[in-house]
Design a protein around this motif. Structure first.
Motif, mmCIF file in Angstrom:
data_model
loop_
_atom_site.group_PDB
_atom_site.id
_atom_site.type_symbol
_atom_site.label_atom_id
_atom_site.label_comp_id
_atom_site.label_asym_id
_atom_site.label_seq_id
_atom_site.Cartn_x
_atom_site.Cartn_y
_atom_site.Cartn_z
ATOM 1 N N TRP A 97 23.498 34.597 43.217
ATOM 2 C CA TRP A 97 24.060 35.028 42.252
ATOM 3 C C TRP A 97 23.643 35.967 41.412
ATOM 4 O O TRP A 97 23.059 36.825 40.729
ATOM 5 N N ASP A 98 21.834 35.652 40.969
ATOM 6 C CA ASP A 98 21.049 35.080 40.224
ATOM 7 C C ASP A 98 20.266 36.771 40.722
ATOM 8 O O ASP A 98 19.262 37.009 39.868
ATOM 9 N N GLY A 99 19.850 36.790 41.711
ATOM 10 C CA GLY A 99 19.532 37.375 42.261
ATOM 11 C C GLY A 99 19.657 38.579 42.709
ATOM 12 O O GLY A 99 20.788 39.283 42.400
ATOM 13 N N PRO A 100 18.856 39.727 43.391
ATOM 14 C CA PRO A 100 19.266 40.585 43.832
ATOM 15 C C PRO A 100 20.337 41.793 44.568
ATOM 16 O O PRO A 100 20.476 42.498 44.523
ATOM 17 N N HIS A 101 21.258 40.129 45.160
ATOM 18 C CA HIS A 101 22.244 40.877 46.154
ATOM 19 C C HIS A 101 23.428 40.144 45.005
ATOM 20 O O HIS A 101 24.745 40.337 45.647
ATOM 21 N N GLY A 102 22.994 39.744 42.970
ATOM 22 C CA GLY A 102 24.334 39.547 42.953
ATOM 23 C C GLY A 102 24.986 40.316 42.371
ATOM 24 O O GLY A 102 26.500 40.388 42.664
ATOM 25 N N ALA A 103 24.629 41.406 41.882
ATOM 26 C CA ALA A 103 25.336 42.546 41.486
ATOM 27 C C ALA A 103 26.550 43.141 42.614
ATOM 28 O O ALA A 103 27.739 43.152 42.642
ATOM 29 N N PHE A 104 26.098 42.842 44.516
ATOM 30 C CA PHE A 104 26.842 43.588 45.390
ATOM 31 C C PHE A 104 28.048 42.727 44.786
ATOM 32 O O PHE A 104 29.267 43.138 45.759
ATOM 33 N N LEU A 105 28.246 41.366 45.037
ATOM 34 C CA LEU A 105 29.043 40.643 44.779
ATOM 35 C C LEU A 105 30.166 40.391 43.687
ATOM 36 O O LEU A 105 30.951 40.681 43.935
ATOM 37 N N TYR A 106 30.245 40.639 42.862
ATOM 38 C CA TYR A 106 30.715 40.333 41.924
ATOM 39 C C TYR A 106 30.850 41.681 40.857
ATOM 40 O O TYR A 106 32.044 41.953 40.741
ATOM 41 N N ALA A 107 29.674 43.265 40.865
ATOM 42 C CA ALA A 107 30.617 44.289 40.845
ATOM 43 C C ALA A 107 30.997 44.950 41.964
ATOM 44 O O ALA A 107 31.985 45.981 41.542
ATOM 45 N N GLN A 108 30.821 45.040 43.316
ATOM 46 C CA GLN A 108 31.041 46.124 44.133
ATOM 47 C C GLN A 108 32.482 45.110 44.884
ATOM 48 O O GLN A 108 32.904 45.194 45.445
ATOM 49 N N ILE A 153 23.135 39.891 52.693
ATOM 50 C CA ILE A 153 22.412 41.339 52.566
ATOM 51 C C ILE A 153 23.236 42.177 53.520
ATOM 52 O O ILE A 153 23.041 43.246 53.929
ATOM 53 N N ALA A 154 24.029 41.335 55.280
ATOM 54 C CA ALA A 154 24.469 42.334 55.917
ATOM 55 C C ALA A 154 25.103 42.758 55.437
ATOM 56 O O ALA A 154 25.781 43.750 55.931
ATOM 57 N N TRP A 155 26.177 42.202 54.584
ATOM 58 C CA TRP A 155 27.435 42.486 53.944
ATOM 59 C C TRP A 155 27.592 43.675 53.353
ATOM 60 O O TRP A 155 27.893 44.655 52.976
ATOM 61 N N LYS A 156 26.797 44.026 51.983
ATOM 62 C CA LYS A 156 25.721 44.423 51.756
ATOM 63 C C LYS A 156 25.345 45.755 52.036
ATOM 64 O O LYS A 156 25.603 47.192 51.857
ATOM 65 N N ALA A 157 25.263 45.652 53.576
ATOM 66 C CA ALA A 157 24.541 46.966 53.996
ATOM 67 C C ALA A 157 25.336 47.890 55.165
ATOM 68 O O ALA A 157 25.564 48.675 54.640
ATOM 69 N N ARG A 158 26.423 46.945 55.059
ATOM 70 C CA ARG A 158 27.836 47.113 55.627
ATOM 71 C C ARG A 158 28.970 47.974 54.636
ATOM 72 O O ARG A 158 29.013 48.757 55.029
ATOM 73 N N HIS A 159 28.682 47.643 53.162
ATOM 74 C CA HIS A 159 28.880 48.319 52.390
ATOM 75 C C HIS A 159 28.852 49.582 52.137
ATOM 76 O O HIS A 159 28.856 50.838 52.177
ATOM 77 N N ASN A 160 27.099 49.436 52.173
ATOM 78 C CA ASN A 160 26.440 50.578 51.591
ATOM 79 C C ASN A 160 26.626 52.253 52.942
ATOM 80 O O ASN A 160 26.989 53.147 52.553
ATOM 81 N N ALA A 161 26.990 51.312 54.203
ATOM 82 C CA ALA A 161 27.497 52.614 55.230
ATOM 83 C C ALA A 161 28.869 52.949 55.445
ATOM 84 O O ALA A 161 28.978 54.202 55.194
ATOM 85 N N LEU A 162 29.558 52.196 54.388
ATOM 86 C CA LEU A 162 30.417 52.544 54.336
ATOM 87 C C LEU A 162 31.016 53.712 52.597
ATOM 88 O O LEU A 162 32.092 54.279 53.334
ATOM 89 N N LEU A 163 30.020 52.980 52.293
ATOM 90 C CA LEU A 163 30.045 54.215 51.034
ATOM 91 C C LEU A 163 29.088 55.741 51.385
ATOM 92 O O LEU A 163 29.795 56.306 51.090
ATOM 93 N N GLU A 164 28.515 55.669 52.116
ATOM 94 C CA GLU A 164 28.430 56.833 53.053
ATOM 95 C C GLU A 164 28.920 57.592 54.031
ATOM 96 O O GLU A 164 28.651 58.585 54.236
#
Length: 212
Positions: A97-108, A153-164
């Protein structure tokens, strides 16, 4: 398009919110038109993001709820077994949560690690294990952190692909609507919650075996 892809899309209606899309984006001849075609509006509640102060208030409220649930759990288990000092364990732990992927979990994804979907109650002392049968709290499990980091990381990549995909289709083909994006995002969010739930009994079993 790059600016749009990186924009956080949180839950609507948060107090003290600011526009999710900058004024320059609304004034841009391509991006502004695309946002309006996709169903966004500059004054729409769906186009706002919580301020930093609001994020802190949300996290503080979630932390207080976890504290209350822990106290209730300990009180009920003490009444049943005579002693219980349980301590929360986060499946997706604080390092993530405190790392580079935390914002994906709580904000997106709109998730907070202190909520029940991500929490296991484990014994904070040997007496609790003996009286309540809870596995002992390990403090930190690097193997679980590694596994969950890979999933995030995999979930974040899937979401980025969805945004694209959303951005590309919004400029022309319209293969996916605004509502379609929200549905896909909700599916991904539920998958994250379900994965944490799937991990819980396996973490407990592994701890009980290791602790004898």
């Amino acid at each position: 398009m790059g600016e749009l892809k990186e924009t956080v899309r949180p839950a609507p209606g948060a107090d003290g919110a600011t526009p999710a899309f900058h004024k320059q984006q609304w004034d841009h001849p391509l991006i502004g038109s695309m946002l309006r075609d996709a169903g966004f509006a500059p004054d729409d509640e769906a186009s706002i993001v919580p301020t930093a102060n609001n994020h802190l208030a949300v996290f503080a409220a979630a932390s207080k709820r976890l504290q209350d649930r822990t106290e209730t759990f300990n009180r009920d288990m003490t009444a049943r077994h005579g002693h219980c000092h349980a301590v929360p364990f986060l499946v997706i732990d604080q390092k993530i949560w405190d790392g580079p992927h935390g914002a994906f979990l709580y904000a997106q994804m709109g998730l907070i690690g202190y909520d029940e979907w991500n929490v296991i109650m484990l014994a904070g002392d040997p007496q609790t294990t003996a009286s309540c049968g809870l596995a002992g709290h390990p403090g930190f499990l690097p193997s679980v952190t590694q596994v969950m980091t890979e999933h995030v990381i995999a979930w974040k990549a899937r979401h980025n692909a969805l945004l694209e995909t959303y951005g590309i289709t919004a400029t022309g083909s319209r293969d996916i609507s605004h509502e379609g994006y929200e549905m896909e995002k909700d599916t991904l969010r539920n998958e994250i919650i379900d994965k944490a739930g799937w991990m819980k009994p396996r973490i407990i079993d592994d701890l009980l075996r290791a602790q004898g």
